[in-house]
Design a protein around this motif. Structure first.
Motif, mmCIF file in Angstrom:
data_model
loop_
_atom_site.group_PDB
_atom_site.id
_atom_site.type_symbol
_atom_site.label_atom_id
_atom_site.label_comp_id
_atom_site.label_asym_id
_atom_site.label_seq_id
_atom_site.Cartn_x
_atom_site.Cartn_y
_atom_site.Cartn_z
ATOM 1 N N TYR A 42 -2.708 -8.868 -1.002
ATOM 2 C CA TYR A 42 -1.488 -9.425 -0.419
ATOM 3 C C TYR A 42 -0.940 -10.665 -1.117
ATOM 4 C CZ TYR A 42 -2.671 -6.030 3.107
ATOM 5 O OH TYR A 42 -2.967 -4.856 3.741
ATOM 6 N N PHE A 50 3.291 -3.321 0.679
ATOM 7 C CA PHE A 50 2.786 -2.898 1.980
ATOM 8 C C PHE A 50 3.944 -2.585 2.932
ATOM 9 C CE2 PHE A 50 1.457 -3.742 6.357
ATOM 10 C CZ PHE A 50 0.658 -2.620 6.504
ATOM 11 N N ILE A 53 4.961 0.777 2.089
ATOM 12 C CA ILE A 53 4.015 1.777 2.615
ATOM 13 C C ILE A 53 4.396 2.135 4.045
ATOM 14 C CG2 ILE A 53 1.643 2.080 3.468
ATOM 15 C CD1 ILE A 53 0.639 0.562 1.010
ATOM 16 N N TYR A 59 2.656 7.539 6.360
ATOM 17 C CA TYR A 59 1.965 6.384 6.966
ATOM 18 C C TYR A 59 2.408 6.246 8.423
ATOM 19 C CZ TYR A 59 -0.546 1.984 7.179
ATOM 20 O OH TYR A 59 -1.433 0.991 7.527
ATOM 21 N N LEU A 61 0.896 4.891 10.979
ATOM 22 C CA LEU A 61 0.400 3.770 11.797
ATOM 23 C C LEU A 61 1.530 2.882 12.325
ATOM 24 C CD1 LEU A 61 -1.967 4.446 9.593
ATOM 25 C CD2 LEU A 61 -3.028 2.400 10.553
ATOM 26 N N GLY A 165 -1.340 -3.828 13.970
ATOM 27 C CA GLY A 165 -1.383 -3.131 12.676
ATOM 28 C C GLY A 165 -2.693 -2.462 12.334
ATOM 29 N N SER A 166 -3.696 -2.555 13.199
ATOM 30 C CA SER A 166 -5.029 -2.044 12.893
ATOM 31 C C SER A 166 -5.645 -2.748 11.686
ATOM 32 C CB SER A 166 -5.019 -0.523 12.658
ATOM 33 O OG SER A 166 -6.319 0.015 12.827
ATOM 34 N N THR A 167 -5.294 -4.011 11.499
ATOM 35 C CA THR A 167 -5.924 -4.789 10.429
ATOM 36 C C THR A 167 -7.422 -4.956 10.696
ATOM 37 O OG1 THR A 167 -3.837 -5.928 10.074
ATOM 38 C CG2 THR A 167 -5.774 -6.941 9.109
ATOM 39 N N ASN A 170 -9.861 -3.064 8.592
ATOM 40 C CA ASN A 170 -10.280 -3.492 7.254
ATOM 41 C C ASN A 170 -11.686 -4.085 7.243
ATOM 42 O OD1 ASN A 170 -7.278 -4.617 5.473
ATOM 43 N ND2 ASN A 170 -8.066 -2.607 5.904
ATOM 44 N N TYR A 210 -2.932 7.547 3.412
ATOM 45 C CA TYR A 210 -3.395 6.646 2.344
ATOM 46 C C TYR A 210 -3.209 7.267 0.959
ATOM 47 C CZ TYR A 210 -5.013 3.964 6.231
ATOM 48 O OH TYR A 210 -5.027 3.235 7.384
ATOM 49 N N THR A 217 1.225 3.772 -2.130
ATOM 50 C CA THR A 217 -0.114 3.247 -1.822
ATOM 51 C C THR A 217 -0.922 3.061 -3.101
ATOM 52 O OG1 THR A 217 -0.042 4.354 0.323
ATOM 53 C CG2 THR A 217 -2.193 3.579 -0.427
ATOM 54 N N PHE A 220 0.226 -0.036 -4.641
ATOM 55 C CA PHE A 220 -0.297 -1.147 -3.832
ATOM 56 C C PHE A 220 -1.752 -1.442 -4.216
ATOM 57 C CE2 PHE A 220 -2.705 -2.106 0.150
ATOM 58 C CZ PHE A 220 -2.118 -3.299 0.513
ATOM 59 N N GLU A 284 -11.144 -1.278 -0.186
ATOM 60 C CA GLU A 284 -10.687 -1.336 1.204
ATOM 61 C C GLU A 284 -11.374 -0.308 2.081
ATOM 62 O OE1 GLU A 284 -6.567 -0.101 2.157
ATOM 63 O OE2 GLU A 284 -6.351 -1.986 3.242
ATOM 64 N N SER A 286 -10.564 1.292 5.929
ATOM 65 C CA SER A 286 -9.638 1.322 7.060
ATOM 66 C C SER A 286 -10.342 2.110 8.158
ATOM 67 C CB SER A 286 -8.318 1.979 6.668
ATOM 68 O OG SER A 286 -7.693 1.239 5.619
HETATM 69 C C1 AVJ Z 1 -2.711 -3.340 7.092
HETATM 70 C C2 AVJ Z 1 -5.042 -2.977 6.980
HETATM 71 C C3 AVJ Z 1 -3.738 -1.824 8.590
HETATM 72 O O1 AVJ Z 1 -5.631 -0.165 6.381
HETATM 73 O O2 AVJ Z 1 -3.928 0.969 7.076
HETATM 74 C C4 AVJ Z 1 -2.226 0.580 4.120
HETATM 75 C C5 AVJ Z 1 -3.486 -1.538 4.848
HETATM 76 N N1 AVJ Z 1 -3.887 -0.007 2.918
HETATM 77 N N2 AVJ Z 1 -2.354 1.455 3.124
HETATM 78 C C6 AVJ Z 1 -4.423 -0.031 6.598
HETATM 79 C C7 AVJ Z 1 -3.199 -0.343 3.994
HETATM 80 C C8 AVJ Z 1 -3.360 1.095 2.390
HETATM 81 C C9 AVJ Z 1 -3.484 -1.196 6.299
HETATM 82 N N3 AVJ Z 1 -3.753 -2.335 7.209
#
Ligand code: AVJ
Length: 329
Positions: A42, A50, A53, A59, A61, A165-167, A170, A210, A217, A220, A284, A286
């Protein structure tokens, strides 16, 4: 009175110093199983990617969480109650936050906590336009470390930590528990955590999210290497590395790797790091949860799920957590 404080100077700036990036890269790439921390995605470019994305059709989410807030923001706000100080971990585009703030009852202040100053300033600028009466107290800091929250303009009834955001996904399970426990301390006895959690679902659907067709992505992911090239002068050849994201059903998570397409050497500071052909850097996780999985995780952190909201397609959840002891009584 301007309630907006600068975030890139002074001791509110808790970002790691630049030369730490070199140490972080050296450390992660020196491990037997190479890995780099996902917050490295980031920088300004990565934050912009992002946002892109989030607009990709695969995506789901963001779309689902926005649909959830569209339907339930008023109910969420009612559960939080009045005179809340809202602290957000990460600031994003601020859309979900605005949807929530519109429904909140007499909020005391809004404190976005964000490691990169550009998106932080941008979200504050937009919020100030829509909520001129709301004190904004941006904090430029790493939310995974203990925070020194700014003094609120008046006494809040409770502090609610908003983590959309479901952070949380991570973080590996035990790191997620540690983070939730830290949040539990920060919110105080009467506080709560409002958290977005992505749910387990059809594997193809999760993997598509993803691996978008437009390749945003992938860009990213590889931006992490581009960032290191820009900031520490490493010489990653971006055409010799590729993005790889697969669901690990045992661990219940999407695992994203950067794969070296050939045997190669990369300059990191004054030394060289070797890559074998097909060697990966883990960048990463998720994590995906069932409602039961997440309740169990929260419990390990001394928290209980007070309420759960789902989007119309039941793909994503927003959950309100409070101290387990507050529920028991
Ligand atoms: C922001 C952590 C929720 O894991 O879905 C999106 C980041 N990485 N595409 C996730 C992300 C690749 C995202 N988060």
């Amino acid at each position: 009175m301007s309630s907006v404080q600068p975030c890139s100077t002074g001791d509110d700036d808790r970002r790691p110093p630049l030369n730490d990036l070199l140490a972080i890269a050296r450390h992660g790439l020196g491990l037997k199983l190479k890995r780099l921390p996902s917050w490295l995605f980031y920088d300004e470019r990565g934050s912009a990617l992002f946002e892109q994305i989030c607009e990709q059709p695969e995506y789901y989410l963001t779309r689902c969480e926005v649909a959830l807030m569209d339907e339930h923001a008023a109910s969420v706000a009612d559960s939080l109650g009045s005179e809340v100080r809202l602290v957000e971990y990460g600031s994003g585009s601020g859309l979900k936050t605005r949807m929530l703030l519109r429904e909140m009852h007499d909020p005391v202040s809004y404190v976005p906590v964000e490691i990169s100053p550009a998106p932080l300033n941008e979200s504050v600028r937009r919020l100030a336009l829509e909520f001129p009466q709301l004190p904004l107290q941006p904090l430029c800091a790493d939310f995974s470390k203990p925070l020194r929250l700014p003094i609120p303009p008046r006494a809040p009834r409770r502090t609610v930590l908003y983590f959309p955001g479901s952070t949380i996904g991570n973080f590996e399970a035990r790191d997620a528990v540690d983070l939730l426990r830290k949040m539990r301390n920060e919110m105080g006895d009467a506080g709560g955590i409002l958290i977005g959690v992505d749910l387990k679902k059809d594997v193809a659907q999760m993997e598509a999210a993803y691996n978008d067709r437009a390749g945003v992505t992938a860009e990213f992911t590889l931006n992490m290497l581009a960032r290191l090239n820009r900031e520490i002068g490493s010489d990653f050849d971006l055409s010799a590395f590729r993005h790889h994201a697969r669901y690990n059903p045992m661990a219940g998570r999407i695992e994203t790797h950067i794969v070296s397409s050939r045997e190669q050497q990369v300059k990191i500071g004054s030394s060289k790091v070797g890559f074998r052909a097909e060697e990966v850097i883990q960048v990463e996780y998720s994590c995906k949860y069932s409602l039961e999985d997440f309740a169990a995780l929260a419990e390990k952190a001394g928290l209980a799920v007070m309420r759960t909201w789902l989007d119309p397609q039941r793909m994503f959840s927003v959950q309100y957590l409070v101290r387990a002891s507050a529920v028991a009584r």
